[in-house]
Motif scaffolding. Structure first.
Motif, PDB file in Angstrom:
ATOM      1  N   ASN A  36       0.819  -1.210   0.000  1.00 56.49           N
ATOM      2  CA  ASN A  36       0.000   0.000   0.000  1.00 56.49           C
ATOM      3  C   ASN A  36       0.852   1.258   0.000  1.00 56.49           C
ATOM      4  O   ASN A  36       0.583   2.203  -0.726  1.00 56.49           O
ATOM      5  CB  ASN A  36      -0.949   0.014   1.204  1.00 56.49           C
ATOM      6  CG  ASN A  36      -1.812   1.259   1.192  1.00 56.49           C
ATOM      7  OD1 ASN A  36      -2.492   1.532   0.204  1.00 56.49           O
ATOM      8  ND2 ASN A  36      -1.755   2.041   2.266  1.00 56.49           N
ATOM      9  N   GLN A  37       1.909   1.241   0.803  1.00 59.31           N
ATOM     10  CA  GLN A  37       2.760   2.437   0.867  1.00 59.31           C
ATOM     11  C   GLN A  37       3.460   2.694  -0.459  1.00 59.31           C
ATOM     12  O   GLN A  37       3.689   3.828  -0.839  1.00 59.31           O
ATOM     13  CB  GLN A  37       3.820   2.265   1.952  1.00 59.31           C
ATOM     14  CG  GLN A  37       3.284   2.525   3.332  1.00 59.31           C
ATOM     15  CD  GLN A  37       4.380   2.412   4.379  1.00 59.31           C
ATOM     16  OE1 GLN A  37       5.319   1.637   4.218  1.00 59.31           O
ATOM     17  NE2 GLN A  37       4.258   3.172   5.450  1.00 59.31           N
ATOM     18  N   GLY A  80      -0.115   2.267  -3.347  1.00 62.03           N
ATOM     19  CA  GLY A  80      -1.487   2.719  -3.123  1.00 62.03           C
ATOM     20  C   GLY A  80      -2.495   1.626  -3.408  1.00 62.03           C
ATOM     21  O   GLY A  80      -2.143   0.448  -3.513  1.00 62.03           O
ATOM     22  N   LEU A 130      -9.522  -0.119  11.038  1.00 63.73           N
ATOM     23  CA  LEU A 130      -8.996  -0.730   9.827  1.00 63.73           C
ATOM     24  C   LEU A 130      -9.527  -2.154   9.682  1.00 63.73           C
ATOM     25  O   LEU A 130     -10.083  -2.720  10.624  1.00 63.73           O
ATOM     26  CB  LEU A 130      -7.467  -0.790   9.913  1.00 63.73           C
ATOM     27  CG  LEU A 130      -6.746   0.548   9.907  1.00 63.73           C
ATOM     28  CD1 LEU A 130      -5.480   0.478  10.728  1.00 63.73           C
ATOM     29  CD2 LEU A 130      -6.422   0.952   8.479  1.00 63.73           C
ATOM     30  N   ALA A 164      -4.905  -4.249   8.370  1.00 63.43           N
ATOM     31  CA  ALA A 164      -4.532  -2.834   8.483  1.00 63.43           C
ATOM     32  C   ALA A 164      -4.112  -2.203   7.155  1.00 63.43           C
ATOM     33  O   ALA A 164      -3.330  -1.263   7.134  1.00 63.43           O
ATOM     34  CB  ALA A 164      -3.407  -2.655   9.522  1.00 63.43           C
ATOM     35  N   ASN A 165      -4.634  -2.708   6.041  1.00 63.19           N
ATOM     36  CA  ASN A 165      -4.301  -2.079   4.760  1.00 63.19           C
ATOM     37  C   ASN A 165      -5.515  -1.460   4.089  1.00 63.19           C
ATOM     38  O   ASN A 165      -5.468  -1.118   2.916  1.00 63.19           O
ATOM     39  CB  ASN A 165      -3.612  -3.078   3.821  1.00 63.19           C
ATOM     40  CG  ASN A 165      -4.499  -4.235   3.427  1.00 63.19           C
ATOM     41  OD1 ASN A 165      -5.338  -4.664   4.216  1.00 63.19           O
ATOM     42  ND2 ASN A 165      -4.334  -4.729   2.214  1.00 63.19           N
ATOM     43  N   GLN A 166      -6.596  -1.323   4.823  1.00 66.25           N
ATOM     44  CA  GLN A 166      -7.783  -0.679   4.265  1.00 66.25           C
ATOM     45  C   GLN A 166      -8.616  -0.136   5.420  1.00 66.25           C
ATOM     46  O   GLN A 166      -8.734  -0.786   6.470  1.00 66.25           O
ATOM     47  CB  GLN A 166      -8.598  -1.725   3.490  1.00 66.25           C
ATOM     48  CG  GLN A 166      -9.637  -1.128   2.586  1.00 66.25           C
ATOM     49  CD  GLN A 166     -10.443  -2.190   1.847  1.00 66.25           C
ATOM     50  OE1 GLN A 166     -10.538  -3.332   2.310  1.00 66.25           O
ATOM     51  NE2 GLN A 166     -11.028  -1.819   0.726  1.00 66.25           N
ATOM     52  N   TRP A 167      -9.192   1.046   5.215  1.00 67.84           N
ATOM     53  CA  TRP A 167     -10.060   1.592   6.264  1.00 67.84           C
ATOM     54  C   TRP A 167     -11.310   0.746   6.335  1.00 67.84           C
ATOM     55  O   TRP A 167     -11.863   0.330   5.315  1.00 67.84           O
ATOM     56  CB  TRP A 167     -10.393   3.059   5.992  1.00 67.84           C
ATOM     57  CG  TRP A 167      -9.133   3.859   5.846  1.00 67.84           C
ATOM     58  CD1 TRP A 167      -8.655   4.411   4.695  1.00 67.84           C
ATOM     59  CD2 TRP A 167      -8.157   4.133   6.863  1.00 67.84           C
ATOM     60  NE1 TRP A 167      -7.440   5.025   4.931  1.00 67.84           N
ATOM     61  CE2 TRP A 167      -7.110   4.870   6.249  1.00 67.84           C
ATOM     62  CE3 TRP A 167      -8.057   3.833   8.223  1.00 67.84           C
ATOM     63  CZ2 TRP A 167      -5.985   5.310   6.951  1.00 67.84           C
ATOM     64  CZ3 TRP A 167      -6.936   4.272   8.921  1.00 67.84           C
ATOM     65  CH2 TRP A 167      -5.922   4.999   8.293  1.00 67.84           C
TER      66      TRP A 167
HETATM   67  C1  LIG Z   1      -2.231   3.423   1.978  1.00 66.34           C
HETATM   68  O1  LIG Z   1      -1.127   4.173   1.531  1.00 66.34           O
HETATM   69  C2  LIG Z   1      -1.430   5.511   1.264  1.00 66.34           C
HETATM   70  C3  LIG Z   1      -0.170   6.116   0.681  1.00 66.34           C
HETATM   71  O2  LIG Z   1       0.230   5.339  -0.411  1.00 66.34           O
HETATM   72  C4  LIG Z   1      -1.884   6.201   2.526  1.00 66.34           C
HETATM   73  O3  LIG Z   1      -2.237   7.527   2.260  1.00 66.34           O
HETATM   74  C5  LIG Z   1      -3.071   5.467   3.088  1.00 66.34           C
HETATM   75  O4  LIG Z   1      -3.436   5.984   4.332  1.00 66.34           O
HETATM   76  C6  LIG Z   1      -2.743   3.987   3.272  1.00 66.34           C
HETATM   77  N1  LIG Z   1      -3.922   3.261   3.689  1.00 66.34           N
HETATM   78  C7  LIG Z   1      -3.995   2.657   4.835  1.00 66.34           C
HETATM   79  C8  LIG Z   1      -5.249   1.944   5.135  1.00 66.34           C
HETATM   80  O5  LIG Z   1      -3.085   2.634   5.620  1.00 66.34           O
END
Ligand SMILES: *[C@@H]1O[C@H](CO)[C@@H](O)[C@H](O)[C@H]1NC(C)=O
Ligand SMILES: *[C@@H]1O[C@H](CO)[C@@H](O)[C@H](O)[C@H]1NC(C)=O
Ligand SMILES: [Zn+2]
Length: 994
Positions: free
Chosen positions: A168-169, A172, A939, A943-946
């Motif tokens: 994600n970082q 995205g 999350l 922890a990779n999506q709200w």
């Molecule tokens: C995913 O990554 C983006 C930056 O690429 C960030 O703004 C966003 O908060 C991240 N999403 C989560 C759920 O951490």
């Protein structure tokens, strides 16, 4: 001749494509990065009235197996196995650019991360474009593809979180995998499916399933199903669409075009020799049509790749381009087959669109057999020392994470220097791989996993020391003793005065039996308030002296019970009162019984073996005989099958194990803090039966090894508990340390089992607990690592402790599981603990849930020489109040500079407990004593999506379902969160120090 004309036409067509491909490429480069069309939007169109064949180019890259993870990455040691992941990714990216139709999926973030670090800005830009256009798609996306039998959910969540966070970082939302992909693990745990559902995956695919199960599912078209993976979470929270792939994860036979394969390429120049397009197309249509007969929809999937393939991706893609072109060209002649480049998520989307209903499954996929005498149940116990080290490392990592948060910025950079939790996080993530903690790697690779964990713990020790310095106000040096299990700790062995800091990572106070190697005969111990604590000195056992070898010299052990507050520490001071000879008080015969106020343990005075267990409080009483046995491992020289026992496979030569000894030599030690009976069965097998004062749990500390092999017999050592509990062939095991599943002898819930291995075919993974019960009694065993076990006889429970084998089991590892080391050239010794409780079934979970919690997250002891400075803070709790017993503090970890990841878990199943299986509400602002929570966002589990953006496919089961009565309790306010049975909630907190 008509065919010839047609070929000419299609050749012209190819030429046109080639000339047009260059401008397309140039046009693409001008495209703005904002032009994002990924995920389900980037799938190729399919043809509704045809059979659509989804070709999925993929590589399966083991995060260590025959080579270490770094050797695999670089392509080092190709003499062991030709494999180099860096070249795979280089080559795939180049080949994806050549044709925008091409697709590739990538799975293991441990490798992708290694590669990404070394790429130029240009390459990174290009790769981002491929990801944003859905041409390169991440599936699964954890750091590794975890093992499912030997892993604990806590470590699986961490490794998934780490991999998905990197994706994600870096990229995205286009890099968020929609599909979980466990094509290789050898059996599938229900808890994994439950976790994947809660991580937001829309579907799950895997390759290995029991051969009998597969045949039935093929006939019934049930290779695709809806897995209801929790009996406590309300559907569809833990529902996961699950697909069993047609060919493991390999291409159909005859269609492997990797450099490692020998199948003929597509030879499509009619002027040259061996033109084979018609033959290839015919064969492909046959394979596709045959496959469609055992699946439900007009879409099928083919995995075009295998282990470490695509190092020269040109070979695969060149032939796949042609395959697609030539097969689809037949459509103008009436063929009803449409082939396309695809990905698992594009395939899944089509299944979802089909509106079909799916068989519902509620059990799991253990054990896995690929033939009648080939049960993959050995690896449940293979490499017991690595399995224990991995589990202990998880405890150390959680403690390190917590203290990093509680100690603030000083934790990573403080009086003891620079430390980090990342090294151990990565080492733990790698260790979850399905050839790591599973014990199915080569010896040198097992050593590499252990070394990584040790390096990680070194880095974490700095964090822990800095944090404890900040929290206690003392910068006195802290010493770590990682070999307390074999009574080695230089500081306690030689100091006249020292202090012990006991840090408790659980969210409730614990009392913990401390056992320290010493050389004096009398000590005084005082607690944080200066009160004297009851303590005793006993001699070090012969078994401990044998296993510690030359690593320490303590003759005695100092015992006391330490108490530590919730998420905090308490400090004990120890002073030597008297040197001298070791204490007596040893009786050489087994007593008839030992007891405390909760339990009485009886022994057979003739044999020295356990004979009974009573719960004095509940007035329960069972007969309990326990002994140690070994199965003679099959050497493969057998008329029924040539399968030997090995790292993966458990195949005893006979269903009757040999007893190590019918009697035990015993020694008894009775003190005010504990009583123990030390049993020696053989020079290589011993046990301590231990009852701590004030504990409702019986401890069995076993020591097994070096397992003798001078008789040329491989041995699989078990301990067996035989009771009069009327268990009727049923026992229970946990799934990855969480929900408990029922197991029945010679039975599978979803098909009529033809049992061909009476022992191995009845083994299941035990990650943290197993039990047998009847109406009155439940005997629960909590383990300290993952092990395999079964209930072969009524009232009996056996657990495999250690294995030493002389043959490879022909599943690729190409080594016998015969563990030795520098210190143990004669064979590894393993030591561990089983914790037994005897309770009424209705309240048993109220005992075994917290017990297993303590076994998984155990207190960390650190030592300081001499007297502490008088201003030192001796006691600390990071919580305002202990959390209720139903709630487990699963994750407390620094996320970035100003936020913290928090996971709260309800650790009871909905049916387990009268008092604890109720929803619990907590106020996040009233949780921590030193942290003020000023913001909170929820999350998904990984922890990779709200949480509010989480939207999953809805699937319909073919079973008619009764509407469930919902007892769902809403959160009362923004800060107050309600946890339902077995629910885990994940939060990102913004917090500042009060
Ligand atoms: C995913 O990554 C983006 C930056 O690429 C960030 O703004 C966003 O908060 C991240 N999403 C989560 C759920 O951490
Ligand atoms: C599935 O159902 C939807 C809505 O009822 C419908 O639009 C669609 O055509 C159906 N798809 C198929 C393949 O039957
Ligand atoms: Zn693998």
């Amino acid at each position: 001749m008509a065919a010839g004309c047609w070929q000419l036409l299609s050749l012209l067509f190819i030429l046109c494509e080639i000339c047009s491909s260059l401008p397309v490429e140039r046009h693409e480069k001008q495209q703005d990065d904002d032009d994002v069309k990924c995920g389900y939007q980037s799938c190729h169109a399919t043809k509704p009235a045809m059979l659509n064949v989804h070709l999925v180019p993929h590589t399966h890259d083991d995060v260590g197996w025959l080579k270490t993870v770094d050797q695999y990455f670089y392509g080092d040691r190709n003499d062991i196995q030709h494999a180099g992941v860096q070249y795979i990714l280089d080559s795939v990216v180049e080949q994806l650019l050549k044709n925008p139709d091409r697709r590739f999926i990538y799975v293991e973030t441990a490798f992708f991360y290694r590669w990404w670090r070394r790429q130029s800005a240009d390459v990174r830009q290009t790769v981002k474009r491929l990801v944003n256009q859905g041409r390169l798609e991440f599936v699964n996306g954890g750091w590794c593809m975890s093992d499912e039998a030997a892993t604990h959910y806590s470590a699986v969540l961490d490794q998934m979180t780490m991999g998905l966070r990197f994706l994600n970082q870096t990229f995205g939302p286009c890099a968020r995998p929609r599909v979980a992909w466990h094509i290789d693990p050898f059996g599938h745990a229900r808890e994994h499916a439950s976790m994947f559902a809660q991580m937001g995956y829309d579907g799950f695919f895997f390759g290995r399933v029991d051969y009998q199960d597969r045949y039935r599912r093929m006939r019934a078209k049930e290779q695709e199903l809806l897995w209801r993976a929790s009996d406590s979470l309300s559907p569809p929270m833990a529902d996961l669409f699950t697909g069993i792939l047609p060919n493991g994860y390999n291409p159909p036979e005859g269609f492997c075009w990797d450099q490692s394969c020998d199948d003929p390429p597509i030879k499509d120049d009619p002027d040259l020799e061996d033109y084979n397009v018609d033959d290839v197309v015919e064969r492909f249509l046959n394979v596709a049509n045959a496959q469609s007969l055992v699946y439900k929809s007009n879409h099928i999937i083919m995995t075009m790749g295998s282990d470490f393939q695509y190092e020269n991706a040109n070979l695969w893609y060149k032939n796949l381009d042609k395959l697609i072109r030539y097969v689809n060209a037949r459509q103008s002649n009436g063929s009803r087959v449409n082939v396309l480049y695809s990905t698992p998520s594009c395939y899944l989307q089509e299944l979802h669109r089909s509106n079909l209903t799916w068989a519902l499954k509620t059990d799991d996929f253990f054990p896995y057999a690929d033939d009648a005498h080939d049960f993959w149940t050995g690896y449940f116990s293979s490499r017991p020392a690595l399995k224990r080290y991995e589990r202990l490392s998880n405890s150390n990592l959680q403690t390190c994470n917590q203290l990093e948060v509680l100690g603030g910025r000083a934790s990573t950079s403080g009086p003891f220097g620079e430390g980090d939790s990342l090294t151990l996080k990565r080492a733990m993530a790698v260790a979850q791989h399905h050839d790591a903690v599973s014990g199915t790697e080569k010896q040198h690779v097992a050593n590499d996993y252990a070394r990584r964990l040790a390096d990680g713990w070194q880095r974490c020790q700095v964090v822990v020391s800095n944090s404890l310095a900040a929290l206690s106000g003392s910068t006195a040096e802290r010493v770590y003793c990682d070999s307390l299990n074999v009574s080695v700790c230089p500081i306690t062995e030689s100091s006249q005065r020292f202090s012990v800091n006991v840090f408790n990572p659980l969210a409730r106070p614990v009392a913990w039996p401390v056992r320290l190697p010493v050389n004096g005969t009398a000590y005084s111990v005082s607690d944080a308030d200066g009160r004297s604590v009851d303590c005793e000195v006993v001699s070090v056992s012969r078994a401990t002296r044998d296993v510690r070898r030359n690593r320490g010299f303590a003759v005695n052990e100092l015992l006391f019970r330490a108490r530590a507050p919730a998420l905090g520490f308490s400090t004990y001071s120890v002073s030597l009162l008297q040197d001298g000879p070791p204490p007596a008080s040893v009786r050489s015969r087994a007593p008839k019984s030992i007891w405390n106020k909760y339990l009485r343990v009886t022994f057979d005075p003739e044999t020295g073996l356990l004979s009974g267990l009573d719960n004095l409080e509940t007035k329960q009483s069972i007969s309990l005989t326990q002994n140690f046995y070994w199965y003679n491992a099959s050497d493969g020289n057998n008329s029924k099958s040539k399968q030997p026992s090995g790292a993966y496979i458990f195949r005893p030569n006979s269903s009757t194990p040999f007893v190590i000894s019918t009697t035990a030599e015993t020694e008894t030690i009775q003190t005010s803090v504990m009583q123990e009976v030390r049993q020696q069965f053989a020079p290589w097998a011993s046990q301590v039966v231990r009852l701590h004062t004030d504990s409702r749990v019986l401890e069995l500390e076993w020591t097994v090894g070096p397992i003798p092999i001078h008789d040329d017999l491989g041995k699989e050592v078990i301990t067996r508990l035989d009771t009069d509990v009327e268990s009727s062939g049923i026992f229970y095991t946990d799934s990855n340390g969480r929900e408990v599943l029922q197991r029945k002898k010679d039975f599978r819930p979803t098909w009529n089992l033809k049992q061909s291995e009476p022992i191995a075919g009845n083994y299941y993974p035990i990650n943290s607990r197993a039990f047998i019960k009847d109406d009155k009694d439940q005997l629960t065993v909590v383990t300290d690592r993952s092990q395999g076990g079964g209930s072969i006889h009524n009232g009996s429970l056996e657990i495999m402790l250690h294995r030493r084998l002389l043959y490879d089991d022909v599943r690729g590892v190409a080594e016998a599981l015969n563990e030795t080391s520098d210190l143990f050239p004669d064979g590894l010794v393993a030591r561990g603990r089983l914790l037994l409780s005897l309770e009424r079934p209705a309240i048993a979970a109220d005992v075994h849930r917290p017990l297993a919690e303590e076994a998984v997250l155990q207190p960390l002891l650190t030592f300081t020489e001499g007297d502490l400075h008088p201003n030192t803070r001796l006691e600390f709790s990071g919580l305002q109040a202990a959390l209720p017993p139903a709630v487990h503090l699963l994750t407390l970890s620094q996320w970035d500079d100003d936020s913290v990841l928090l996971r709260l878990e309800h650790q009871f199943q909905s049916w387990e407990s009268k008092i604890n299986s109720e929803p619990v509400t907590l106020d996040l602002q009233k949780l921590f004593s030193t942290l003020e929570v000023v913001g909170v966002s929820e999350l998904n589990l990984s922890a990779n999506q709200w949480k509010e953006e989480m939207k999953r496919f809805h699937w319909t089961s073919q079973t008619v379902e009764k509407p469930q009565k919902k007892t769902f309790k809403e959160d009362p306010s923004a800060w107050e969160v309600t946890l339902h049975p077995m629910e885990i909630r994940t939060f990102l907190l913004r917090a500042s120090f009060r």
